[in-house]
Design an enzyme around this catalytic site. Structure first.
Site, PDB file in Angstrom:
ATOM      1  N   ILE A 151     -78.018 -46.726 -41.983  1.00 41.12           N
ATOM      2  CA  ILE A 151     -77.963 -45.281 -41.751  1.00 41.12           C
ATOM      3  C   ILE A 151     -77.168 -44.603 -42.859  1.00 41.12           C
ATOM      4  CG2 ILE A 151     -77.167 -43.469 -40.208  1.00 41.12           C
ATOM      5  CD1 ILE A 151     -77.583 -45.380 -37.883  1.00 41.12           C
ATOM      6  N   ARG A 230     -71.310 -43.190 -32.388  1.00 45.78           N
ATOM      7  CA  ARG A 230     -70.855 -43.295 -31.012  1.00 45.78           C
ATOM      8  C   ARG A 230     -69.660 -42.360 -30.840  1.00 45.78           C
ATOM      9  NH1 ARG A 230     -75.115 -45.304 -30.657  1.00 45.78           N
ATOM     10  NH2 ARG A 230     -75.712 -47.314 -29.731  1.00 45.78           N
ATOM     11  N   HIS A 285     -78.143 -36.466 -28.089  1.00 53.12           N
ATOM     12  CA  HIS A 285     -78.409 -37.805 -28.624  1.00 53.12           C
ATOM     13  C   HIS A 285     -79.875 -37.924 -29.067  1.00 53.12           C
ATOM     14  CE1 HIS A 285     -76.833 -42.185 -28.481  1.00 53.12           C
ATOM     15  NE2 HIS A 285     -77.771 -42.073 -29.417  1.00 53.12           N
TER      16      HIS A 285
END
Length: 326
Positions: A151, A230, A285
């Site tokens: 990522i 997260r 999300h």
């Protein structure tokens, strides 16, 4: 062999079937099956379980052959609640949409095109034109990326194309010519020079609370924190205070401290009401949730099921069987 798909994974049975070489029975179970032994009677030793989460508070642990996570994160799994013979594998494929989401948010933070569009009417046009408000540019800004895996690298490549200087914090990443890479112990110093900070590291014991009040205090007052990893990587109370009191310029929050545990759970996403702050851009999300992502992810799951049947090595194994010979 059956394929047990739990919770959200069960919505993608058709995506999985497309890539299977053989027809397998696919059993859909509710989200609660990931945390309770109530449905374990239908799980057999040769089966594959596909789920984002797994725990066993009641102590009941069924035997099955493979637990396949249809995503990359493993923080939703209690590996101690698996028998030794159960292999664990995961899936990536999410770096493309997450990187596009991050760049879209950064560009919009600078340009504010939506606000320009919302205020545009024929009646307002003359005044709007005569008194145009200047907007920002992403070019020339400095972006810090915490965690330089798939990522992080995908974000860096796209940001660099816009003329952004990229600095990454990662203890294990190899240089790639796109970002300057610094170790984690230099995190506060790196973030002190960043206009934007993106969290792209996994949630582990070491990264829980990594971004605390002290680290946030080192960021410039105009800096924007982007969390697509997260929520627990950032101290919740410290972040809320920094946003509320102007310690940092803003935050883009796509991940949360609480998630629905069942179809009827109405838990709030956080204890603090970030969504009421004008400098917090909150999304559910969804940074990776494109039409294409499930097709790519479940193609990988299907390939691993095919490999399992044919006896070939599996891709993306994160925990091998603990019994000799398996």
């Amino acid at each position: 062999m059956k394929i047990i798909m739990i919770g959200e994974a069960a919505d993608h049975a058709a995506d999985l079937r497309r890539g299977l070489d053989r027809q397998h029975d696919i059993v859909a179970l509710p989200t609660e099956a990931a945390h309770s032994g109530r449905d374990d009677a239908c799980i057999e030793p040769d089966d594959v379980v596909v789920t984002l989460r797994w725990s066993r508070p009641d102590g009941e642990v069924p035997s099955f052959r493979l637990l396949h996570v249809p995503g990359a994160g493993l923080d939703g799994l209690d590996l101690s609640a698996l028998r030794p013979e159960t292999v664990v594998a995961n899936v990536y494929e999410h770096e493309i949409p997450i990187a596009e989401f991050v760049l879209a948010r950064l560009l919009e933070w600078e340009i504010r095109a939506a606000a320009m569009q919302d205020g545009f009417t024929p009646a307002a046009w003359p005044q709007l034109y005569r008194h145009r408000n200047p907007h920002g540019e992403l070019h020339g800004k400095t972006l810090g990326i915490v965690g330089y895996g798939r990522i992080g690298r995908a974000i860096a490549a796209r940001a660099a194309a816009f003329g952004v200087c990229v600095r990454a914090v990662d203890d294990a990443a190899a240089p790639d010519g796109t970002a300057e890479i610094a170790p984690t112990d230099l995190l506060p110093d790196v973030l002190a020079g960043c206009d934007y900070v993106v969290l792209a590291c996994p949630l582990t014991a070491a990264t829980t609370g990594l971004i605390d009040a002290a680290v946030l205090g080192r960021m410039p007052a105009h800096a924007v924190l982007v969390n697509v990893s997260r929520a627990e990587i950032v101290d919740e109370a410290a972040l809320y205070a920094a946003l509320r009191d102007g310690g940092i310029g803003g935050a883009v929050l796509d991940v949360w401290y609480r998630y629905p545990a069942s179809a009827t759970d109405t838990a709030a996403p956080a204890e603090h009401p970030f969504w009421n702050l004008p400098n917090a851009w909150c999304t559910p999300h969804s940074s990776a949730w494109t039409h294409q992502l499930p097709l790519r992810r479940y193609a990988v799951v299907a390939e691993n099921v095919n490999r399992l049947v044919s006896g070939e090595p599996l891709r993306n194994v994160v925990r091998a069987a603990h019994l000799h010979g398996l």
